[in-house]
Write an enzyme that holds these catalytic residues in place. Structure first.
Site, mmCIF file in Angstrom:
data_model
loop_
_atom_site.group_PDB
_atom_site.id
_atom_site.type_symbol
_atom_site.label_atom_id
_atom_site.label_comp_id
_atom_site.label_asym_id
_atom_site.label_seq_id
_atom_site.Cartn_x
_atom_site.Cartn_y
_atom_site.Cartn_z
ATOM 1 N N ASN A 150 52.579 109.911 34.636
ATOM 2 C CA ASN A 150 51.363 110.656 34.969
ATOM 3 C C ASN A 150 50.132 109.771 35.123
ATOM 4 O O ASN A 150 49.230 110.086 35.901
ATOM 5 C CB ASN A 150 51.109 111.750 33.929
ATOM 6 N N ASP B 184 53.577 101.465 30.247
ATOM 7 C CA ASP B 184 54.898 101.537 29.633
ATOM 8 C C ASP B 184 55.918 101.977 30.673
ATOM 9 O O ASP B 184 55.604 102.739 31.585
ATOM 10 C CB ASP B 184 54.876 102.511 28.447
ATOM 11 N N ASN C 84 46.863 111.136 31.520
ATOM 12 C CA ASN C 84 47.048 111.902 32.756
ATOM 13 C C ASN C 84 45.846 111.848 33.692
ATOM 14 O O ASN C 84 45.950 112.227 34.857
ATOM 15 C CB ASN C 84 47.361 113.375 32.420
ATOM 16 N N HIS D 289 53.322 104.495 24.367
ATOM 17 C CA HIS D 289 52.553 104.891 25.549
ATOM 18 C C HIS D 289 51.277 104.057 25.687
ATOM 19 O O HIS D 289 50.636 104.088 26.730
ATOM 20 C CB HIS D 289 52.207 106.377 25.440
#
Length: 199
Positions: A125, A104, A79, A21
């Site tokens: 997100n 990613d 997020n 991530h």
């Protein structure tokens, strides 16, 4: 001189530093390394920032046709990435069309890159947050392929798992290639960068 804001998307803190991530952070770290620049944390911006420039001589090199580049690693979690990006765009007067988000991408195999302008958020997100705070989806994206999780592993567990040591060398090559793609995008435009790097 045109100013570009290049945001690597990821999560702050050592627990996340070597996860899929966080490939966006890895790419902007590589760009900062090339510029021989150190990260700072401007007050109230909720991000680590490097201000540099890029020219035909590379990151950090002055020269004709140089562009100013603001490298960004949001200190919010993924997020809420748009909070920091939105504030920094307002501060540096950067239009969304000169924002590059590196993130990613589950739908691309490891080693694949795709550069594009605009598009949907595809359930990501970090991209949803950027759309909210920039009030548009019309910014550049560098989609960094990480592939789908093996077997029945949940996507959330896969993207937040530590990258195995056996894959680190390949990852370093891919991070360098993505950094090259960002430099070309800023200097030569999206189409030239797509022709060279989209796979």
């Amino acid at each position: 001189m045109t100013t570009w804001l290049v945001a690597g998307l990821g999560n702050p803190g050592p627990a996340y530093s070597n996860t899929r991530h966080n490939v966006g952070f890895m790419v902007v770290d590589e760009l900062a390394r090339r510029a021989r620049a150190s990260w700072s944390a401007p007050r109230q911006m909720r991000a680590d920032v490097v201000e540099t420039r890029v020219s035909a001589g590379g990151m950090g090199a002055p020269g004709a046709g140089a562009a100013k580049v603001v490298l960004v690693k949001p200190r919010t979690f993924m997020n809420e990435s748009g909070q920091a990006v939105g504030k920094l765009c307002a501060f540096h007067k950067v239009d969304a069309s000169h924002v590059v988000a590196i993130h990613d991408e589950l739908d691309l195999d490891p080693g694949q890159l795709r550069l594009k302008l605009g598009g949907g958020d595809n359930g990501h997100n970090g991209l949803k947050s950027l759309r909210k705070h920039l009030a548009t989806g019309d910014y550049h994206r560098v989609r960094f392929g990480i592939g789908r999780p093996p077997g029945r592993q949940e996507a959330a567990d896969y993207v937040l798992a530590q990258i195995p040591k056996s894959l680190r060398t390949d990852l370093e090559i891919e991070v360098a290639r993505a950094a090259d793609a960002v430099e070309m995008l800023v200097l030569d435009g999206l189409e030239a960068a797509q022709n060279r790097y989209n796979s």
